[in-house]
Design a protein around this motif. Sequence first.
Motif, PDB file in Angstrom:
ATOM      1  N   ASP A  49      35.924  40.395  49.617  1.00 21.55           N
ATOM      2  CA  ASP A  49      36.414  41.765  49.436  1.00 21.55           C
ATOM      3  C   ASP A  49      35.961  42.339  48.088  1.00 21.55           C
ATOM      4  O   ASP A  49      35.551  43.504  48.003  1.00 21.55           O
ATOM      5  CB  ASP A  49      37.944  41.799  49.517  1.00 21.55           C
ATOM      6  N   ALA A  50      36.043  41.497  47.047  1.00 27.33           N
ATOM      7  CA  ALA A  50      35.664  41.958  45.705  1.00 27.33           C
ATOM      8  C   ALA A  50      34.177  42.284  45.636  1.00 27.33           C
ATOM      9  O   ALA A  50      33.782  43.287  45.024  1.00 27.33           O
ATOM     10  CB  ALA A  50      36.024  40.895  44.673  1.00 27.33           C
ATOM     11  N   VAL A  51      33.358  41.451  46.265  1.00 23.42           N
ATOM     12  CA  VAL A  51      31.907  41.698  46.257  1.00 23.42           C
ATOM     13  C   VAL A  51      31.591  42.971  47.028  1.00 23.42           C
ATOM     14  O   VAL A  51      30.778  43.804  46.578  1.00 23.42           O
ATOM     15  CB  VAL A  51      31.160  40.489  46.856  1.00 23.42           C
ATOM     16  N   ARG A  52      32.230  43.136  48.176  1.00 24.82           N
ATOM     17  CA  ARG A  52      31.970  44.337  48.982  1.00 24.82           C
ATOM     18  C   ARG A  52      32.357  45.619  48.253  1.00 24.82           C
ATOM     19  O   ARG A  52      31.699  46.652  48.395  1.00 24.82           O
ATOM     20  CB  ARG A  52      32.729  44.237  50.305  1.00 24.82           C
ATOM     21  N   SER A  53      33.430  45.544  47.486  1.00 20.81           N
ATOM     22  CA  SER A  53      33.886  46.732  46.750  1.00 20.81           C
ATOM     23  C   SER A  53      33.298  46.816  45.338  1.00 20.81           C
ATOM     24  O   SER A  53      33.631  47.723  44.587  1.00 20.81           O
ATOM     25  CB  SER A  53      35.415  46.728  46.654  1.00 20.81           C
ATOM     26  N   ARG A  54      32.446  45.827  45.002  1.00 17.01           N
ATOM     27  CA  ARG A  54      31.802  45.755  43.688  1.00 17.01           C
ATOM     28  C   ARG A  54      32.831  45.752  42.561  1.00 17.01           C
ATOM     29  O   ARG A  54      32.678  46.418  41.523  1.00 17.01           O
ATOM     30  CB  ARG A  54      30.813  46.911  43.508  1.00 17.01           C
ATOM     31  N   ASN A  55      33.894  44.979  42.789  1.00 17.17           N
ATOM     32  CA  ASN A  55      34.984  44.866  41.819  1.00 17.17           C
ATOM     33  C   ASN A  55      34.817  43.549  41.067  1.00 17.17           C
ATOM     34  O   ASN A  55      35.282  42.503  41.514  1.00 17.17           O
ATOM     35  CB  ASN A  55      36.328  44.924  42.542  1.00 17.17           C
ATOM     36  N   LEU A  56      34.141  43.607  39.919  1.00 20.83           N
ATOM     37  CA  LEU A  56      33.835  42.402  39.155  1.00 20.83           C
ATOM     38  C   LEU A  56      35.102  41.711  38.670  1.00 20.83           C
ATOM     39  O   LEU A  56      35.204  40.473  38.713  1.00 20.83           O
ATOM     40  CB  LEU A  56      32.942  42.741  37.964  1.00 20.83           C
ATOM     41  N   ALA A  57      36.097  42.475  38.239  1.00 21.39           N
ATOM     42  CA  ALA A  57      37.338  41.880  37.726  1.00 21.39           C
ATOM     43  C   ALA A  57      38.048  41.077  38.825  1.00 21.39           C
ATOM     44  O   ALA A  57      38.549  39.978  38.570  1.00 21.39           O
ATOM     45  CB  ALA A  57      38.254  42.979  37.192  1.00 21.39           C
ATOM     46  N   ALA A  58      38.074  41.616  40.035  1.00 21.95           N
ATOM     47  CA  ALA A  58      38.719  40.908  41.132  1.00 21.95           C
ATOM     48  C   ALA A  58      37.948  39.640  41.490  1.00 21.95           C
ATOM     49  O   ALA A  58      38.553  38.617  41.829  1.00 21.95           O
ATOM     50  CB  ALA A  58      38.827  41.826  42.340  1.00 21.95           C
ATOM     51  N   ALA A  59      36.622  39.695  41.407  1.00 17.71           N
ATOM     52  CA  ALA A  59      35.812  38.510  41.705  1.00 17.71           C
ATOM     53  C   ALA A  59      36.055  37.416  40.677  1.00 17.71           C
ATOM     54  O   ALA A  59      36.200  36.234  41.026  1.00 17.71           O
ATOM     55  CB  ALA A  59      34.334  38.885  41.742  1.00 17.71           C
ATOM     56  N   VAL A  60      36.125  37.786  39.417  1.00 22.03           N
ATOM     57  CA  VAL A  60      36.376  36.804  38.354  1.00 22.03           C
ATOM     58  C   VAL A  60      37.767  36.201  38.508  1.00 22.03           C
ATOM     59  O   VAL A  60      37.969  34.999  38.285  1.00 22.03           O
ATOM     60  CB  VAL A  60      36.214  37.469  36.966  1.00 22.03           C
ATOM     61  N   LYS A  61      38.722  37.012  38.912  1.00 24.28           N
ATOM     62  CA  LYS A  61      40.104  36.543  39.076  1.00 24.28           C
ATOM     63  C   LYS A  61      40.197  35.418  40.097  1.00 24.28           C
ATOM     64  O   LYS A  61      41.028  34.519  39.972  1.00 24.28           O
ATOM     65  CB  LYS A  61      40.997  37.716  39.487  1.00 24.28           C
TER      66      LYS A  61
END
Length: 331
Positions: free
Chosen positions: A274-286
């Motif tokens: 989901d984080a990659v699809r939305s390009r949400n780096l903070a969520a991916a790191v979390k």
Amino acid sequence: MEKVSFVIPCYNAAATIEKAVSSALMQTIPVRVIVVDDCSTDTSFDILTRLAAQYPQLTVRRQDRNGGPGAARNAGLSLVQTEWVAPLDSDDFLLPGRMEKMLAHAEAASADFIADDIIRIWPGQEPEEGVRVWRDEPVGVVRIDLARFVRENTLRYAGFRRELGYLKPMMLASFLRSHNILFREDMRLSEDYDFYARALAAGAKFDVIDPCGYIALNREGSLSKDIPTKAMQKVVDADLALLAGPGVTPEAKSALQEHLNQSRIDLSWMQLIDAVRSRNLAAAVKVFAAPASVSLVVLVRLFKHFLKIPLYPQGRDEGRGAAALRAQAGG
């Protein structure tokens, strides 16, 4: 007098619902059949209405709003008046003698739940060409406790798509009522696993026997269909609730912790996607801030993804022997 009722939830199953219902009605003993239509948008309800006009032992109800499989099953359970109740999915079907064999075991054993191993087939296959879900070899009668049930629903022990939670047991209706066992209506994934696990925690005597004639149909693409991340979160929540509830032995707690860890891995992987699809780096790191038992497995999955290595086995059960249903189930 009917001793068994089937509960069939139905949603947009016009292609399969008549075969499912007919296979239940054609059992070699009298049965009741309850179908709950969950606001289908195809012709499912029209088909069911026609069948109900032909068969007085068939009851059809339509939900006021789409509530998911748990809500439909609970609505069906509320209408059961027989001693036993058995689930049937709208895209599966039964061989004629299944319930007669199941009741014969019920009369010989002191059990609250009796599950026969399912036969899984692909479109175009006959039941005897299918494969058993739980075990390839005959098992006789196996009494399952909560610890074993949970482990047999964990990938490490069960293997891919061979979990006990897939089975469809015949259940003593009075046990469900006395322990207020209902499906969680907020779950759209693994709701069967949670239902059976809570029944076992409440003391249910659960037997697994060899196939009696429940046939489950595989569909192309079903192994990779999208599961919403919030549905996986509900599986994690259900494991946490089981761990905090009564009737859980130390062995069962250990098994639940393993299942919880697997559920958290699956959830973290879905959150990363989901984080990659939305390009949400903070969520991916979390995602990688999770405990090592979760984050390291997610990292391995990520490498497999980039190397195009399947995360889970795929294919059509190649290499596994046919179910030999006639020899094992006498049908």
